[in-house]
Design an enzyme around this catalytic site. Structure first.
Site, PDB file in Angstrom:
ATOM      1  N   ARG A  71       0.841  -1.206   0.000  1.00  0.00           N
ATOM      2  CA  ARG A  71       0.000   0.000   0.000  1.00  0.00           C
ATOM      3  C   ARG A  71       0.875   1.254   0.000  1.00  0.00           C
ATOM      4  NH1 ARG A  71      -2.124  -3.675   3.642  1.00  0.00           N
ATOM      5  NH2 ARG A  71      -4.321  -4.236   3.464  1.00  0.00           N
ATOM      6  N   ASP A  75     -10.097  -4.641   8.830  1.00  0.00           N
ATOM      7  CA  ASP A  75      -9.139  -5.669   9.265  1.00  0.00           C
ATOM      8  C   ASP A  75      -9.757  -6.549  10.350  1.00  0.00           C
ATOM      9  OD1 ASP A  75      -7.410  -4.403   7.521  1.00  0.00           O
ATOM     10  OD2 ASP A  75      -6.545  -3.118   9.075  1.00  0.00           O
ATOM     11  N   ARG A 102     -12.051  -9.019   8.772  1.00  0.00           N
ATOM     12  CA  ARG A 102     -11.267 -10.118   8.171  1.00  0.00           C
ATOM     13  C   ARG A 102     -10.745 -11.066   9.257  1.00  0.00           C
ATOM     14  NH1 ARG A 102      -8.269  -6.247   3.802  1.00  0.00           N
ATOM     15  NH2 ARG A 102      -9.883  -6.408   2.177  1.00  0.00           N
ATOM     16  N   HIS A 155      -2.531   0.139   9.080  1.00  0.00           N
ATOM     17  CA  HIS A 155      -3.245  -0.658   8.063  1.00  0.00           C
ATOM     18  C   HIS A 155      -2.242  -1.047   6.971  1.00  0.00           C
ATOM     19  CE1 HIS A 155      -6.494  -2.096   5.578  1.00  0.00           C
ATOM     20  NE2 HIS A 155      -6.190  -1.244   4.614  1.00  0.00           N
TER      21      HIS A 155
END
Ligand SMILES: NC(=O)c1ccc[n+]([C@@H]2O[C@H](COP(=O)([O-])OP(=O)(O)OC[C@H]3O[C@@H](n4cnc5c(N)ncnc54)[C@H](O)[C@@H]3O)[C@@H](O)[C@H]2O)c1
Ligand SMILES: O=C(O)C[C@H](O)C(=O)O
Length: 306
Positions: free
Chosen positions: A88, A148, A151, A175
């Site tokens: 990212r 998150d 998940r 993140h």
């Protein structure tokens, strides 16, 4: 409630769709720089209204911020997503300029707006939004931990062979593939610590699978995910609309909390009508504190590239 979603791409459209389906906002404005794109997405979504039974009015505009005026909440999803094999953090050079100009445009037309930052690298983009707008810190919220944690619960349920509604867990920290901290010690199945059901080794696997959750999907899809990100944002917007003071781990500006200062990183927060109503400081073990410190070092390294 009026909500603006900047970026009518995969995540932006998914946000708009979930917000509309939950039917708590009067209006959603989609805005994008690609000519006609937001208008097209808005029209397509509006043609689901009678089928999905919602009254939220969705409109689209090509870069006309006057249409976003007096938004209560704005979600920034504009920018490029990563491709398989990328981190990212590699998106920073393209996305920083986009997020900065978008944030500046938003506040010109909506001085009281609460901004939810989604574009990656999200913790750094949240920090940049603070620097670019100077808004009070409770009105800028980075979305990462809600996704998150969802998940994490998915992976926990899989490992426990349990319904997802039976499991609870939270992810704090940055993140990023390496910076996320799934709090395995606090994860439960209907109030019972998950350590009762699975081995330490399996728990470690769950932790690793959670941390690379975004990368796993990016490899499968060829671009990053959108359904769960859209759902996570819509849950946060709903908590603001309903002033529910619901707990989500969010990236917000820290001023001493968790021993950190002048950084945006994921910590447990209560989300309500003000935005971040408060930061919840939970007791961490020494090893969790060390993980958070190293996650913060990595976020600071990315911030230094701004
Ligand atoms: N924080 C998270 O948990 C999370 C989750 C998923 C995706 N993301 C990030 O969200 C971003 C968007 O992902 P996506 O899959 O929707 O990408 P996408 O390419 O499908 O959509 C991005 C949209 O932004 C638009 N855009 C670009 N510059 C703009 C500008 N200046 N003003 C308005 N619109 C502009 C593009 O035209 C495009 O339609 C990426 O940076 C991605 O990494 C973050
Ligand atoms: O993985 C990505 O790049 C997108 C997003 O941050 C995610 O976690 O799905």
């Amino acid at each position: 409630m009026k909500v603006t979603v900047v970026g009518a791409g995969a995540v932006g459209a998914s946000c708009a769709e979930y917000i509309a389906i939950k039917d708590f906002a009067s209006e959603v404005v989609l805005i994008d720089i690609k000519e006609g794109f937001a208008e097209g997405k808005a029209m397509d979504l509006m043609q689901t209204a009678s089928l999905n039974s919602f009254d939220t009015k969705i409109t689209g505009t090509t870069n006309d911020y006057t249409k976003t005026a007096n938004s209560d909440v704005a979600v920034i999803t504009s920018g490029i997503p990563r491709k398989p094999g990328m981190t990212r953090e590699e998106l920073i050079s393209t996305n920083a300029g986009i997020v900065k100009s978008v944030a500046e445009n938003l506040i010109k037309h909506s001085p009281n707006v609460i901004i939810i930052v989604v574009s990656n690298p999200m913790d750094t983009m949240t920090y940049l939004t603070h620097k670019a707008t100077g808004l009070p810190k409770h009105r800028i919220i980075g979305m990462g931990g809600a996704l998150d944690s969802a998940r994490f619960k998915y992976r926990l349920a899989e490992a426990l062979d349990a319904p997802i509604s039976d499991v609870d867990g939270m992810v704090i920290g940055g993140h990023s593939d390496t910076g996320m901290i799934p709090l395995t010690r606090l994860a439960t199945r209907n109030s019972v610590p998950v350590s009762k059901f699975i081995s330490e080794e399996r728990m470690e696997e769950v932790k690793q699978e959670t941390k690379v959750g975004g990368a796993t999907l990016t490899k499968l899809l060829g671009t990053s995910a959108w359904y769960a990100p859209g759902a996570a944002v819509s849950a946060m917007v709903q908590a603001i609309a309903n002033d529910s003071k619901k707990m989500f781990p969010c990236s917000c500006l820290l001023e001493g909390e968790y021993g950190l200062d002048d950084i945006c990183i994921g910590v447990p927060t209560l989300i309500g009508a003000k935005g971040v109503e408060s930061i919840v400081e939970i007791e961490l073990t020494e090893s969790e504190k060390a993980e958070l410190a190293s996650s913060a070092d990595a976020v600071r390294k990315t911030n230094s590239l701004l």
